[in-house]
Write a protein that holds these residues in place. Sequence first.
Motif, PDB file in Angstrom:
ATOM      1  N   ASN A   1      -5.234  -6.435  -7.360  1.00 56.41           N
ATOM      2  CA  ASN A   1      -4.465  -6.806  -6.175  1.00 56.41           C
ATOM      3  C   ASN A   1      -4.858  -8.210  -5.718  1.00 56.41           C
ATOM      4  O   ASN A   1      -5.930  -8.420  -5.170  1.00 56.41           O
ATOM      5  CB  ASN A   1      -4.745  -5.785  -5.061  1.00 56.41           C
ATOM      6  N   ASP A   2      -3.947  -9.167  -6.015  1.00 57.03           N
ATOM      7  CA  ASP A   2      -4.218 -10.555  -5.621  1.00 57.03           C
ATOM      8  C   ASP A   2      -3.496 -10.819  -4.300  1.00 57.03           C
ATOM      9  O   ASP A   2      -2.277 -11.024  -4.265  1.00 57.03           O
ATOM     10  CB  ASP A   2      -3.724 -11.500  -6.718  1.00 57.03           C
TER      11      ASP A   2
ATOM     12  N   LYS B   1       0.346  -7.820  -8.125  1.00 57.15           N
ATOM     13  CA  LYS B   1      -0.481  -6.676  -8.537  1.00 57.15           C
ATOM     14  C   LYS B   1      -0.361  -6.567 -10.043  1.00 57.15           C
ATOM     15  O   LYS B   1       0.617  -6.009 -10.561  1.00 57.15           O
ATOM     16  CB  LYS B   1       0.029  -5.392  -7.875  1.00 57.15           C
ATOM     17  N   ASP B   2      -1.359  -7.109 -10.736  1.00 59.03           N
ATOM     18  CA  ASP B   2      -1.295  -7.104 -12.203  1.00 59.03           C
ATOM     19  C   ASP B   2      -2.063  -5.929 -12.754  1.00 59.03           C
ATOM     20  O   ASP B   2      -3.147  -5.595 -12.261  1.00 59.03           O
ATOM     21  CB  ASP B   2      -1.910  -8.404 -12.757  1.00 59.03           C
ATOM     22  N   PRO B   3      -1.508  -5.274 -13.810  1.00 62.59           N
ATOM     23  CA  PRO B   3      -2.239  -4.148 -14.394  1.00 62.59           C
ATOM     24  C   PRO B   3      -3.559  -4.622 -14.970  1.00 62.59           C
ATOM     25  O   PRO B   3      -3.655  -5.722 -15.516  1.00 62.59           O
ATOM     26  CB  PRO B   3      -1.302  -3.623 -15.481  1.00 62.59           C
TER      27      PRO B   3
ATOM     28  N   GLY C   1      -2.541  -0.869 -18.017  1.00 63.58           N
ATOM     29  CA  GLY C   1      -3.423  -0.474 -16.913  1.00 63.58           C
ATOM     30  C   GLY C   1      -3.320   0.996 -16.578  1.00 63.58           C
ATOM     31  O   GLY C   1      -3.652   1.415 -15.468  1.00 63.58           O
ATOM     32  N   VAL C   2      -2.849   1.800 -17.568  1.00 60.43           N
ATOM     33  CA  VAL C   2      -2.583   3.217 -17.284  1.00 60.43           C
ATOM     34  C   VAL C   2      -3.502   4.088 -18.146  1.00 60.43           C
ATOM     35  O   VAL C   2      -3.815   3.740 -19.282  1.00 60.43           O
ATOM     36  CB  VAL C   2      -1.108   3.560 -17.603  1.00 60.43           C
ATOM     37  N   CYS C   3      -3.903   5.230 -17.587  1.00 60.78           N
ATOM     38  CA  CYS C   3      -4.561   6.256 -18.396  1.00 60.78           C
ATOM     39  C   CYS C   3      -4.180   7.600 -17.795  1.00 60.78           C
ATOM     40  O   CYS C   3      -3.687   7.672 -16.666  1.00 60.78           O
ATOM     41  CB  CYS C   3      -6.078   6.072 -18.419  1.00 60.78           C
ATOM     42  N   GLU C   4      -4.393   8.656 -18.570  1.00 59.07           N
ATOM     43  CA  GLU C   4      -4.060  10.003 -18.093  1.00 59.07           C
ATOM     44  C   GLU C   4      -5.267  10.903 -18.211  1.00 59.07           C
ATOM     45  O   GLU C   4      -6.077  10.779 -19.127  1.00 59.07           O
ATOM     46  CB  GLU C   4      -2.927  10.586 -18.954  1.00 59.07           C
TER      47      GLU C   4
ATOM     48  N   LEU D   1      -1.443   8.342  -9.516  1.00 57.56           N
ATOM     49  CA  LEU D   1      -2.361   7.645  -8.608  1.00 57.56           C
ATOM     50  C   LEU D   1      -2.329   6.167  -8.934  1.00 57.56           C
ATOM     51  O   LEU D   1      -2.324   5.795 -10.105  1.00 57.56           O
ATOM     52  CB  LEU D   1      -3.806   8.124  -8.805  1.00 57.56           C
ATOM     53  N   GLU D   2      -2.303   5.358  -7.878  1.00 53.78           N
ATOM     54  CA  GLU D   2      -2.412   3.925  -8.107  1.00 53.78           C
ATOM     55  C   GLU D   2      -3.692   3.460  -7.438  1.00 53.78           C
ATOM     56  O   GLU D   2      -3.883   3.647  -6.231  1.00 53.78           O
ATOM     57  CB  GLU D   2      -1.204   3.207  -7.496  1.00 53.78           C
ATOM     58  N   VAL D   3      -4.560   2.848  -8.246  1.00 46.90           N
ATOM     59  CA  VAL D   3      -5.836   2.366  -7.704  1.00 46.90           C
ATOM     60  C   VAL D   3      -5.794   0.852  -7.719  1.00 46.90           C
ATOM     61  O   VAL D   3      -5.564   0.239  -8.766  1.00 46.90           O
ATOM     62  CB  VAL D   3      -7.028   2.872  -8.552  1.00 46.90           C
ATOM     63  N   LEU D   4      -6.008   0.249  -6.555  1.00 45.62           N
ATOM     64  CA  LEU D   4      -5.964  -1.210  -6.452  1.00 45.62           C
ATOM     65  C   LEU D   4      -7.370  -1.762  -6.344  1.00 45.62           C
ATOM     66  O   LEU D   4      -8.161  -1.311  -5.521  1.00 45.62           O
ATOM     67  CB  LEU D   4      -5.168  -1.625  -5.198  1.00 45.62           C
TER      68      LEU D   4
END
Lengths: 805, 179
Positions: A34-35, A41-43, A89-92, A121-124
């Motif tokens: 999160n810039d 918001k870049d992955p 930027g994703v995982c499960e 879920l989005e984590v910044l």
Amino acid sequence: MKRRYFLLFIMLLFCGVEYVFPQAKIIEITVKMNDKKNFTKDPLSGAEVFGFYDVSKAARTAKRLKTDVTFVPRDGEDFDEFQTTDAEGVCEMLLPPIGAVVVRPAMGDPVIKNVDGKLKLEVLIDADVGKSLKEVTTTAKKLRMNKPRPSRRFGNRKTVGPWPFIIFPNQTRDDARTGLAPIVTVLEDGDTFMIARPFIKDGKNYQQTQKRRMGYDEKNDPLTAYRSDKFMQTREEDTIMFGLMLYPIDVKKHYRVNATQWFENYHTVYSSDSVCLDEGYDLEPMRFLEYDLMQMPINMDRYKRKGRREMMQDKRELNLNFMVGKAELDPADSLNFLQLNQLKEDLARYADDDEAGIYGIEVHGQASPDGGIAINQRLCHQRSEYLKSEIAAAFPKLRSVMKASASVAGWEDVARLLEEDSLMDYANEVKEIIASNKNTQVQERKIRALPYYDMIKEKILPRLRVVDFSFSYFTNRVRTPEEVYEKYLTDPGYRSGKKLKPYEFYYLFRMIKEPAELEVLAKEALKSVKDDDNRKPWPLAAYILGQCYLQRDTSDAKLFEPYLDWSRAGMATPELQKKGFGGNLLGWVNDEAIVSSYITHLCKVGDYYMADSVAVNLLPDDPRFYMTKRFLDCLNGMYNDPEVRDTVAATSMMNKVVLYAAQDDPDTDNEVFHRQALYLLQNDTVHFNPEDPKVLYMIATLRFRLDAENKTAKVYTEDHFQFDEFFEPSLEDPTRDTWGYPRQDWGYPMIQCCQKDERFLKYMLYDGEFNEQYRTAFMKVWKKLKGEKDKDKEDNLKTDETILQ
Amino acid sequence: MKRFLLLIFLFMALGASQLRAQLIAVKTDALWDCAMVPNLGIELVTGERTSVGLSAFGSKNPWGKDISLVAVMPEFRYWFSGRPMNKHFVGLAALGTNYDIVWGKKILNGDAVGLGLTFGYSFFLSSHWSLECYGSFGAVYYKLDRGYTTDLYSNAMMQTHGYALVPFKLGVSFSYIIK
């Protein structure tokens, strides 16, 4: 066959997690950088994501990652799942709805996020966190004020602070002194409860030039002990660390802390103001804790009383208040007649019994040495005769076996009593007077001239004016338990306990189950039966009486105090059967059953502090008492400790929610616990009844804490206390709408709660969790609802009357 | 001069009977020390706002000059701040001196006594140290024997006496509080 087992194995393997956590689902976790400067918001690929089935474990691991740079988390022990994010930027991960994830960026603190039933879920991660910054010094001015803060309350103990009280730059001077003098008042009636110790801070110039004053001695300055050891500097903001513990207080009352703040220079107090440090609204994090303290059954054999045919002696010491110069009891002193009646009852047990009798009585009166030996001797004798005649009037048969005698105590006895009271200097002075003057009249004159004679007259001499009443009795035959029970059912004297002998009490305690009857017997036994040392009341009677009180939902902790020996505090086995010098038994001290009963009684009246002290010092370090000690830790504010938290949280879902909602460790992200607690309260309908006022109260508390975004708003609208019917939850996050806003009706659960049980209204009004704006807005809505309800009632009444007509 | 000194010491002796837990400080004027006039003073706190002090200084041939002088200066101080030896003060000082100076061709030889007012400020440095800045102005009565070095024929000196307004002292003093 083998195929069947293989298929079963495969099923269990794939369903294993779901079996343990029936609702575990695949959760998609996206980690983004999160810039805030560039609004992008870049992955973030390659980020380490740890998954947890339990929020508590997640918080523990996050804390260790934050504080210990050498920490390497281990699979199973420190985390349950692990993935790294891909290029997107994703995982499960397979996680239950009550789980959490912790994302560890390359640099900076780990970020923890609850699952809370979501599928995505989005984590910044803040962009600045990932880069190393050069050292930058910034100076910011912020408007700060000394506002009153809510205190924490645990039963009859309230902890105010510790927190820093600001001294502003325009107030600080190095040649001045400032102080806070707190005063505690009762919120309900305005009475002053206590004037607490002051908190002082000096300027360096002020403090060190004090020593230049004529005749100044720091040791004689009463404020020295309360002085901070740091100095304030001119025009530099400073603080006074303020903290107070109010104990014991009335659990039904609330306490406000105001203080006078003053500034003084060398000459005079040049500024003085009144500040409010605590408005009287308390945080009670353990209000709804469900605790179950270990109740040890007493070993009755320790306190057995055997009946036997015996010739025994018993003794009573009576402190009777006679009228001055006369051999008559002072009619104004009701204690005289109480003692006399109790004596007659004790004699009646044997005198009126067919199977027992009294064969000797000696009445010995003693007088104090003041007023002349001859006069005292005569008066003393008359008083013994008076008592003798009183007893003879009640028991004419005993007249022939009674003897009366008298003596006058000497001044040596006064010295002895002074020594017993640890007044060694006074005792030595009296002994010197006795040794240097043989004449008792001269002794009396010199002792009367002592400056502390008034104290001797009030506190020592009355203890020498006693009457010893010794009687010898016999019992012919020991009754069997069945005979005792039969007598109990038929004889009112037995039923009331007045005719019972010790062994008969013992039998009945084993047979009677009805608490009301046991209570009557236990009270009588407490008065008449002594412990092995012939001084303390019988411990078994105290224990049984304590149990009866608990069943009646009342308590009396003082029952157990004579049976505690604090000199054995902290020993591996505090419990002990005491013996005298000759090897004779003096009874048990720190009996585990009595100690645990004492703890229960203390908790009943809210004295958790004392209960914890008793548990720590007088209970052995034994697994049997582990849970009791953990509950007491919680009740005394140590719920942030992970072991305490997790142990007590595992006892019930309600306790889990209470503990999680209470978390306020400054080194931990407590919000994950609070959100978890709220999620459970709102979604776990198996364990939480949504109609239960306690559940609604807790939901209201947590929603205000988490959802009410503007705590500094001057006014809250009524909308916050009415059901938000227009809210449409989003698919990704049911707690927020499609625009990302939470529900605005965070006050509505409190309305529902108070409607179900109006007692919670008082809790809310004094709860430090809520601010003045909340209370005001709530009461507005509440009064409206009450008005409408009353109007409806009236309308219904009118309708009923019309129908009747 | 000797009588004057005796009076001073009598006064101090009387005061000494009142000593209890008084604060005592010793001090030296740095400016006078730089001028090669060694000096030492002692100050005693006598109340919440008062103190008394006694300074003595003397010099023999400073800077190679044919000068010898000795003086004592008792002083009573009043401290406005409310704490002795701290911040503003005003004092009443007395002076007694004996001097013998050859200045150029002039010979000045005599005694002087006087009374003056002192104004000053004490800076707090630490619990034991203070820095005082002060100035003093007053009136003196002098007896002076005046002569010339070139007077070869007679040892007679012209005797004069009179009053003069003079600055008593100007100083920067370091003070150490003993107890």
